[in-house]
Every structure is written in C-alpha cells, then in structure tokens.
Motif scaffolding. Structure first.
Motif, PDB file in Angstrom:
ATOM      1  N   ARG A 416      63.029  22.279  25.257  1.00  0.00           N
ATOM      2  CA  ARG A 416      62.034  21.211  25.414  1.00  0.00           C
ATOM      3  C   ARG A 416      61.343  20.915  24.084  1.00  0.00           C
ATOM      4  N   ILE A 417      61.033  21.969  23.317  1.00  0.00           N
ATOM      5  CA  ILE A 417      60.394  21.792  22.002  1.00  0.00           C
ATOM      6  C   ILE A 417      61.348  21.054  21.060  1.00  0.00           C
ATOM      7  N   GLY A 418      62.616  21.436  21.092  1.00  0.00           N
ATOM      8  CA  GLY A 418      63.592  20.796  20.229  1.00  0.00           C
ATOM      9  C   GLY A 418      63.757  19.323  20.541  1.00  0.00           C
ATOM     10  N   ASN A 419      63.881  18.977  21.822  1.00  0.00           N
ATOM     11  CA  ASN A 419      64.086  17.577  22.214  1.00  0.00           C
ATOM     12  C   ASN A 419      62.911  16.688  21.823  1.00  0.00           C
ATOM     13  N   ALA A 420      61.697  17.259  21.835  1.00  0.00           N
ATOM     14  CA  ALA A 420      60.492  16.461  21.563  1.00  0.00           C
ATOM     15  C   ALA A 420      60.034  16.556  20.112  1.00  0.00           C
ATOM     16  N   CYS A 421      60.816  17.192  19.252  1.00  0.00           N
ATOM     17  CA  CYS A 421      60.421  17.417  17.858  1.00  0.00           C
ATOM     18  C   CYS A 421      60.327  16.093  17.088  1.00  0.00           C
ATOM     19  N   VAL A 422      59.210  15.905  16.372  1.00  0.00           N
ATOM     20  CA  VAL A 422      59.048  14.711  15.533  1.00  0.00           C
ATOM     21  C   VAL A 422      58.733  15.067  14.085  1.00  0.00           C
ATOM     22  N   GLY A 423      58.414  16.327  13.817  1.00  0.00           N
ATOM     23  CA  GLY A 423      58.087  16.725  12.449  1.00  0.00           C
ATOM     24  C   GLY A 423      57.947  18.226  12.347  1.00  0.00           C
ATOM     25  N   ALA A 424      57.798  18.701  11.109  1.00  0.00           N
ATOM     26  CA  ALA A 424      57.689  20.140  10.895  1.00  0.00           C
ATOM     27  C   ALA A 424      56.863  20.441   9.650  1.00  0.00           C
ATOM     28  N   LYS A 425      56.218  21.602   9.664  1.00  0.00           N
ATOM     29  CA  LYS A 425      55.526  22.128   8.491  1.00  0.00           C
ATOM     30  C   LYS A 425      56.112  23.497   8.156  1.00  0.00           C
ATOM     31  N   ILE A 426      56.363  23.724   6.885  1.00  0.00           N
ATOM     32  CA  ILE A 426      56.816  25.037   6.412  1.00  0.00           C
ATOM     33  C   ILE A 426      55.764  25.567   5.456  1.00  0.00           C
ATOM     34  N   ASP A 427      55.226  26.739   5.789  1.00  0.00           N
ATOM     35  CA  ASP A 427      54.136  27.353   5.009  1.00  0.00           C
ATOM     36  C   ASP A 427      52.977  26.364   4.837  1.00  0.00           C
ATOM     37  N   GLY A 428      52.698  25.590   5.922  1.00  0.00           N
ATOM     38  CA  GLY A 428      51.561  24.682   5.931  1.00  0.00           C
ATOM     39  C   GLY A 428      51.800  23.325   5.318  1.00  0.00           C
ATOM     40  N   MET A 429      52.973  23.090   4.731  1.00  0.00           N
ATOM     41  CA  MET A 429      53.258  21.808   4.083  1.00  0.00           C
ATOM     42  C   MET A 429      54.268  21.025   4.908  1.00  0.00           C
ATOM     43  N   ARG A 430      54.014  19.726   5.083  1.00  0.00           N
ATOM     44  CA  ARG A 430      54.918  18.874   5.856  1.00  0.00           C
ATOM     45  C   ARG A 430      56.237  18.707   5.101  1.00  0.00           C
ATOM     46  N   VAL A 431      57.359  18.873   5.800  1.00  0.00           N
ATOM     47  CA  VAL A 431      58.685  18.803   5.168  1.00  0.00           C
ATOM     48  C   VAL A 431      59.613  17.958   6.040  1.00  0.00           C
ATOM     49  N   PRO A 432      60.664  17.386   5.448  1.00  0.00           N
ATOM     50  CA  PRO A 432      61.671  16.667   6.252  1.00  0.00           C
ATOM     51  C   PRO A 432      62.396  17.625   7.188  1.00  0.00           C
ATOM     52  N   LEU A 433      62.931  17.095   8.280  1.00  0.00           N
ATOM     53  CA  LEU A 433      63.609  17.938   9.267  1.00  0.00           C
ATOM     54  C   LEU A 433      64.901  18.545   8.728  1.00  0.00           C
ATOM     55  N   TRP A 434      65.449  17.992   7.642  1.00  0.00           N
ATOM     56  CA  TRP A 434      66.694  18.545   7.101  1.00  0.00           C
ATOM     57  C   TRP A 434      66.448  19.686   6.104  1.00  0.00           C
ATOM     58  N   THR A 435      65.200  20.070   5.871  1.00  0.00           N
ATOM     59  CA  THR A 435      64.881  21.153   4.938  1.00  0.00           C
ATOM     60  C   THR A 435      65.500  22.470   5.398  1.00  0.00           C
ATOM     61  N   ARG A 436      66.109  23.224   4.469  1.00  0.00           N
ATOM     62  CA  ARG A 436      66.695  24.527   4.795  1.00  0.00           C
ATOM     63  C   ARG A 436      65.615  25.601   4.775  1.00  0.00           C
ATOM     64  N   ILE A 437      65.507  26.352   5.855  1.00  0.00           N
ATOM     65  CA  ILE A 437      64.493  27.400   5.963  1.00  0.00           C
ATOM     66  C   ILE A 437      64.926  28.623   5.160  1.00  0.00           C
ATOM     67  N   LYS A 438      63.980  29.235   4.470  1.00  0.00           N
ATOM     68  CA  LYS A 438      64.256  30.444   3.690  1.00  0.00           C
ATOM     69  C   LYS A 438      63.601  31.654   4.336  1.00  0.00           C
ATOM     70  N   ASN A 439      64.050  32.832   3.918  1.00  0.00           N
ATOM     71  CA  ASN A 439      63.507  34.074   4.457  1.00  0.00           C
ATOM     72  C   ASN A 439      61.992  34.145   4.273  1.00  0.00           C
ATOM     73  N   GLY A 440      61.303  34.582   5.335  1.00  0.00           N
ATOM     74  CA  GLY A 440      59.875  34.851   5.243  1.00  0.00           C
ATOM     75  C   GLY A 440      58.972  33.658   5.401  1.00  0.00           C
ATOM     76  N   GLN A 441      59.530  32.457   5.591  1.00  0.00           N
ATOM     77  CA  GLN A 441      58.687  31.277   5.706  1.00  0.00           C
ATOM     78  C   GLN A 441      58.122  31.129   7.120  1.00  0.00           C
ATOM     79  N   SER A 442      56.955  30.511   7.210  1.00  0.00           N
ATOM     80  CA  SER A 442      56.325  30.224   8.500  1.00  0.00           C
ATOM     81  C   SER A 442      56.595  28.763   8.858  1.00  0.00           C
ATOM     82  N   VAL A 443      57.056  28.526  10.080  1.00  0.00           N
ATOM     83  CA  VAL A 443      57.466  27.184  10.490  1.00  0.00           C
ATOM     84  C   VAL A 443      56.634  26.737  11.693  1.00  0.00           C
TER      85      VAL A 443
END
Length: 719
Positions: A416-443
């Motif tokens: 349900r979270i995936g289907n309704a996703c419109v944006g994301a923040k990594i380590d508190g900063m807004r990023v595009p949905l195609w950003t590759r997640i790295k070890n230890g990051q908070s999403v």
C-alpha cells in the motif's frame, strides 16, 4: 580413486569420533552397486561419488553427508532402492540420497516458465534438509572439474546451467570459494579465449612488476605488527571470471582495471578487526564508497566481515577483508557451517545460522509471487545481488539489494505504501525516486491518496517484490487498453500462420499457458509480458518451428568451410541482401556481422579470424529478427493500426516493448521477423507513411557481445 582408508582419514582429521565402519560399509556398497559402470572419461563410475565425498570433507561435514555423497547416485543409476538403503544405513541417509536423486532429475536448463517451476522444486527439496543441496553442489563441482570428457554441446549446456543456477546458489549459501571455482570452470568452457587472455595478462603483469601480492602482504604484516594487532595475512589474485565480469561491468580493458588483487586479514577478536582496519587505513588511502561493515550488520546467511578497498603501491587498488577465525569458518562453509566439526566435536560457531530459519526466510520472499516470470526474477535478484542496509525514520533496519531505490524501500514496508508513493527523503533531504540507496542511510516515504504506480517505476525498481506489485497495479489500471492492444497483436500473429484468433483459440491458449482466461492472455500480450509467438505456439506448435532449424539455416550463407557452424550477430542483426563478414570463435564456429558493424573494429588486429561470406541468392523466409524503435502519437487506436500495418507487409511481430509513455506520444521497441533488407525497407516505408508515426529507426547495439554470460542463439528458419 581415493581409497576407503584415505577417505576415512580425511574425515577423522576433523572428527575423531567418526563412524568409520559405517563409512567403510557405504564405500563398499557404492562400489559394488556401480560395478561395471564407467564415466565419459573411461574411469570407473565410482571414482565420482568418492571425489564428491572428498570435496565435502573440506567443509568438515558430518558422517551422514559424507555417506550420502558415496551413495548419491545409487538409487537413480543402480539396482539399489530406497528401502534397501534405509534398511542398511538408516532412514536419515536414505532420505538424503532420495533428495539428491530428485534434484538430479530436475531439468534446470529450460524455458523461463519451466525454470521458475524448477526453482520452486529446488527450494522445496532444500527445505526438507539443506544437506541435499550441499551434496548436489559438490556433485556439480566435480562434474565441472572433469567436464572435458563430455561432448562440446553438453559442456556448454552444463556450463550455462552452472553459471546461471549453481554458482549463484553456492554464493547465496555463503560458500564463496565454491561459487568462484564453479564460475571459473564454467567460464573456461563458455569463453576459453577470454579466460586465456586474462591469464596471459596476469603473467605479463607479474613479469613487469614482480610479485605484487608478496610485497603488499609483507607491508600489511608490518603495519599490523606496529599497531599491536596479532593477525594472519593472505593475498591472492582474483579469479579470471571475476576479472572478466568487472571489465564488462565497467567497460574497461584489463590495463585500466585496478582492483584485481584481494587480501584477507584473520584476527583473534572482534576488537582486533577494527584495530586492523585502522592500521590499514592509516597506511593506505581508503577508496570512498567501498567500505562495508558486515560485522555490525551480518548477511542473512551468517556472513560477517569488514570489507574495504584501499589504494596500494603505484596507485593500484586492492580489496581487503578483515574477520576473526570463527567468522572465516562461516565465510568458507556458509550455511553448511551448521553441520561442520572442529577439533573433533560438532562446531558451535556463534555465527553459523540455523539452516531452517535461513531457508524459511528465503522461501518466504518468493511465496507471494503468483507469476512464474515474477518468481524467477525474484529468485535471481535474491541470489545474485549483495545487500544494503537502510533505516526507517523509527530506526528499523530494512534489507534491500544493492542498487535499490526508494520505490523498493516503499514496497518493502508495505504494498500500500509503495502504490501511494509520491516522493522520498534520504537522510532528511528530498531526492528523486530513482536515487540509489546506500548503506546506513535513513529513508522516509511520502504518500498521497489517489496516487497509482507509474510504468516508468518498472525501470527504477530493483526488487522482485516491487516489480511484481507495480505490474499488478498497472495491469489493473491499464487492463482494458492492454486487452485491446493484445487482441490486435494476437490477430496479426494468428493470421501469419493462416489461423484466426477466435475466442475458442484464445481460451485454449490460456489453458496451455496456465492462465485463468483469454482476457489475461490478451492483457499480457498488450503489456509486452508475453510474445504473440508464445501464444500461437501454445496451440499450434507445428506451425511455429523451434529455434535452430539448422538445415535451412546452413543454406542461407555461402563461404563457410565444410561442417562449419555459425550464428547471426545480435549486435547488428544482418539481413539477407546486406554485405556480411564472419568472425571465427574457437568451439563456436563463425559469428556473422554486417560489414558496417561497429563491433568489427575489435578484431582489426586479428585478420586470421575474418571469413569472407555472402548470403544465398535464393528467396529467404521471414525469420530474421530485426528491432525497430517507433515513436508514435498517443491516440486511441494508433498502436493497433501500426500492428495491422506491419502484418499487412507480411512481417511477424515477435515482441513489443514500451520504451517510454508520455501524454502525447509512445515510444515502442518492436521485434520483427523479416525476409531480407528489401523486406525491411518495405516495412519502414509503410510505417513512415503513417501520419501518426513520428519516427522509425532500426536499432543496432554495438555493445552486444558473444562472450560468456551474453545470450546468443541460432536464428530459426521458419515462422
């Protein structure tokens, strides 16, 4: 062949309490059962089970596993029965032997649908007792070590099966040494020239720069001693296949590849691991982004180690692994460490995972996959990729494959979270949905009501779970449109073989393809998840000749030596009527390229491999695949008209993929089966005359390769 006493001595070296009498009885039983049987090499067949047992002693496994290895082919290949084995050696061993027999009967080299089903069966067999797959892996390893006795076609089949299934499975179970050897043995069959080239480069490198491994090992020992860290240091050059894979991934030559050496530091404690890391980083510069701490965040199979890459002598990069002896034992044996012995007693390694829990976690990820293709994709993703560990805003750890994006993270939390996703923040900063997640990051995921998955997410997502959920949602949103498009594709394909795409025919196709109804068949056709050729073949197999119609194919090209086989290059897709040239490959025959193919530049310094060829002057059948990229208006019925137009030119659409969808246009990639260059010109001209078509381009891929790991196939001369 290893004598019985010598085999028992190998077991007794790590397990003095071994039941030598039972092993000896199994040895005699197996030898008598296989009496008169021989391997392809001419050796007595029983040399194989004994060699498999010897391989398993290297992992210090229990008596039951060693005995199973000695008997693993008796139920399948001799007069021995399950009941007889159970009566003589006990039900535990009989069940293990029977499990290996069932695994052997699985035909893993098959179509994707069958392969997915076989993966399910593989996991089911493993779920009863993981030692079954340990014996099977050792069996495959010995067969690969002795593969030269087989016919070349069989060697290639077994090598591909090993590369696609058994090697990654060994790696997923934590037995990295076995994975590397299986890959290298398969690489030796699939691309002998590539492997020899890398080995020659190593010899040249060593003669130019001396023994680099010994020098760096000595430097590391000195640094560790000065830091007061008691440890052992080992160095080695990476396996040829590992080098080749890095060259392909990075698109560089051997001379530009830096991290071709690996070093391992074995310490006495966890604390010493981190002190050793500090000593290494003080002496050599760490390479950013190449550090992983699997001690604080272990892999699911129990693997623990610190990985880092540093710039060594002359700016050369080297990889360093740091771990304790107990961690090293698990790293070598993987999940098998649960059954291993050390100093005469069953090992109580604190890092060894419970096989039942590990397998339950593995199978749980795949039970939700309803579709065969989705299941196979999930399996391969799980086995082939490393993990990254990230966190939710509440600090909960989420494991994802390397290369995962916020889309994968969202679906990992909940569909349900995936289907309704419109944006994301990594380590508190807004990023595009195609950003590759790295070890230890908070999403952190942002959702909105009314949001639905986008088709472009399929290219962004990296996990099987996310891709499956996205496809399912897209099928629901676009189902009606896909059904209409699928009908046009089906109609064209059926007319191509002189049949009509009636409701009855499509119902029969659905039944053969194990799909619920004809609408599902059409929806999958329209969404490019299934080709029209597959649908026709499901009910009219005689009208769709299989790939590899070698008699007709061999008549298509003139200029080959007697008995010389060939393949059509996938990079340039040459057609009859175009000028062609051949490049010879050892053990593979000739690969035919168009004269203007960019890949030919790679062979300019090898004139002895060039063969002058030309097409047969006769009329060819429409069987030569060509890929066209078409940009068309996004209006109702346009795609259907394009498919009809192609069919009117007597060209069959074998596959269709959406490359891009915008509000005002579509961009699709269409695979056609054509007769010759003139046929291609006719189709392109007809398409360009269509008012809703903005552009038509023939796709040629200069990066397509014919070496190991790249798919090549002999083109059929038929439909």
């Amino acid at each position: 062949m290893i004598a019985c006493d010598d085999l028992i001595a190998l077991v007794r070296a790590y397990n003095p309490k071994t039941n030598a009498k039972l092993i000896s009885a199994a040895y005699d039983y197996g030898r008598a059962a296989h009496e008169g049987q021989f391997r392809q090499s001419g050796e007595p067949y029983f040399t194989h089970p004994v060699a498999v047992a010897a391989i398993l002693t290297q992992q210090k496994l229990d008596d039951a596993t060693i005995i199973t290895a000695l008997l693993h082919d008796t139920i399948e290949d001799t007069k021995a029965s399950y009941g007889e084995v159970a009566e003589t050696f006990g039900r535990e061993i009989a069940d293990l032997v029977d499990g290996v027999t069932k695994l052997t009967k699985l035909q893993l080299s098959s179509t994707e649908t069958q392969q997915a089903e076989n993966f399910r069966k593989l996991l089911m067999a493993m779920s009863k007792d993981l030692r079954v797959i340990l014996v099977k892996l050792a069996d495959r390893l010995h067969n690969m070590r002795t593969i030269r006795a087989m016919k070349h076609e069989k060697q290639v089949q077994k090598a591909r099966e090993t590369m696609d299934i058994f090697a990654p499975l060994a790696g997923r179970m934590g037995m990295q040494w076995m994975r590397e050897e299986l890959e290298d043995l398969a690489f030796k069959v699939l691309n002998p020239e590539g492997r020899q080239s890398i080995l020659r480069r190593f010899v040249t490198l060593q003669s130019d720069s001396g023994d680099v491994i010994e020098r760096i090992t000595s430097d590391m020992r000195t640094e560790l001693a000065q830091a007061g860290v008691e440890a052992e240091v080992f160095g080695r050059a990476k396996k040829p296949y590992s080098i080749w894979r890095k060259m392909q991934e990075k698109g560089v030559g051997f001379s530009r590849l830096s991290d071709i050496y690996g070093f391992r530091i074995i310490t006495r404690s966890d604390d010493a691991c981190y002190r050793a890391l500090g000593a290494i980083h003080r002496r050599w510069r760490a390479v950013p982004g190449r550090f992983k701490d699997y001690i604080s965040q272990p892999k699911s199979n129990g693997y623990r180690s610190i990985h880092t890459t540093v710039s060594g002598r002359d700016g050369k990069r080297v990889e360093v692994q740091i771990r304790t002896q107990q961690m090293h034992d698990v790293a070598e044996a993987g999940v098998a460490a649960h059954w291993s012995y050390r100093d005469g007693v069953r090992s109580e390694n604190p890092f060894a995972v419970d096989p039942a829990k590990w397998l339950a976690g593995l199978t749980e990820q795949f039970t939700s996959e309803e579709d065969h293709e989705d299941f196979l994709e999930a399996v391969k993703l799980e086995m082939y990729t490393d993990k990254v560990f990230c966190f939710t805003p509440k600090g909960e750890v989420v494991k994802l494959p390397r290369g995962a994006t916020p889309i994968d993270f969202a679906y990992a939390i909940h569909t349900r979270i995936g289907n309704a996703c419109v944006g994301a923040k990594i380590d508190g900063m807004r990023v595009p949905l195609w950003t590759r997640i790295k070890n230890g990051q908070s999403v952190e995921i942002t959702t909105a009501e009314g949001q639905t998955p986008q088709a472009t997410w399929l290219e962004i997502a990296a996990t099987g779970k996310a891709k499956t959920a996205i496809r399912r949602a897209l099928r629901e949103v676009d189902r009606e449109r896909f059904i209409k498009l699928g009908w046009e594709l089906a109609r064209s394909a059926f007319e191509h073989v002189g049949r009509k795409a009636t409701d009855k025919a499509l119902d029969a196709a659905a039944k053969q393809l194990r799909l619920p109804d004809r609408d599902e068949v059409l929806a999958r056709l329209g969404s490019a998840e299934m080709s029209a050729r597959e649908v026709v073949k499901a009910i009219y197999p005689d009208l769709v000749p299989p790939d590899g119609d070698t008699v007709a194919w061999e008549r298509a090209v003139i200029g080959l030596a007697a008995g010389q086989s060939f393949e059509r290059a996938t990079c340039c897709q040459p057609l009859p009527g175009e000028r062609i040239v051949g490049i010879t490959w050892r053990g593979r025959g000739v690969v035919v390229h168009a004269i203007d193919c960019e890949r030919l530049a790679d062979f300019e310094d090898q004139p002895d491999r060039w063969v002058d060829l030309h097409w047969h002057a006769g009329k060819h059948k429409a069987v030569y695949p060509v890929t066209l990229d078409i940009t068309m208006g996004n209006d109702a019925g346009v795609l259907g008209r394009i498919c009809t137009l192609i069919g009117e030119q007597k060209a069959n659409i074998s596959d269709l993929r959406f490359v891009d969808r915008k509000p005002d246009f579509y961009r699709v990639s269409v695979d056609l089966e054509l007769r010759d260059a003139e046929h291609l010109h006719t189709v392109v001209s007809a398409l360009e005359a269509e008012t809703d078509v903005a552009s038509v381009e023939r796709r040629r891929n200069a990066s397509a390769d014919h070496t190991a790991g790249a798919e090549t196939r002999r083109e059929a001369v038929g439909l």
